[in-house]
Design a protein around this motif. Structure first.
Motif: not given
Length: 139
Positions: A1-11
């Motif tokens: 997982m990277s910060e991009n997954i967090i950004i996608k989930k909580y965009k």
């Protein structure tokens, strides 16, 4: 997982900063912190508090590491100095002393912390010495 997954989930709830860290609102911190842990970020490396120097704001930088995925993650919160922050001591035990240090030196209160008291300075110390507006008392 990277910060991009967090950004996608909580965009709609996060902002990617130039240094690669993710800025979030404190109202979202409880749910995002649990998601970070569930996403295999099992190591809380440190919590750094800082004075934003604008509009009586303070900040916290949380540094996480996933020992499984070999990835780092930095989450930042910036908030008015009178607001309380969700304590993550029930998720990462290492947060206990980090949160107490942020309380002691900056005056940040962590809601739900099991032992919110000074850790470095005496109990009768007046103020929080790492805030930019703190003045050393004259003796």
């Amino acid at each position: 997982m990277s910060e991009n997954i967090i950004i996608k989930k909580y965009k709609d709830k996060v902002e990617l900063l130039d240094n690669g860290s993710i800025l979030i609102q404190i109202k979202d911190w409880e749910s995002i912190s649990k998601y970070i842990y569930d996403s295999k970020y099992d190591y809380l490396m440190c919590i750094t508090s800082y004075d934003v120097e604008v509009d009586e704001k303070l900040g916290l930088a949380y540094n996480f590491y996933s020992t499984k995925n070999k990835e780092y993650l930095e989450i930042r919160l910036e908030f008015h100095n009178s607001e309380k922050i969700f304590s993550i001591t029930n998720i990462w035990r290492a947060a206990d002393w980090h949160e107490r240090e942020a309380y002691d030196m900056m005056g940040i209160v962590f809601e739900g912390h099991p032992d919110m008291k000074r850790i470095l300075l005496p109990d009768d110390w007046d103020g929080h010495p790492l805030r930019k507006d703190w003045k050393e008392p004259e003796f």
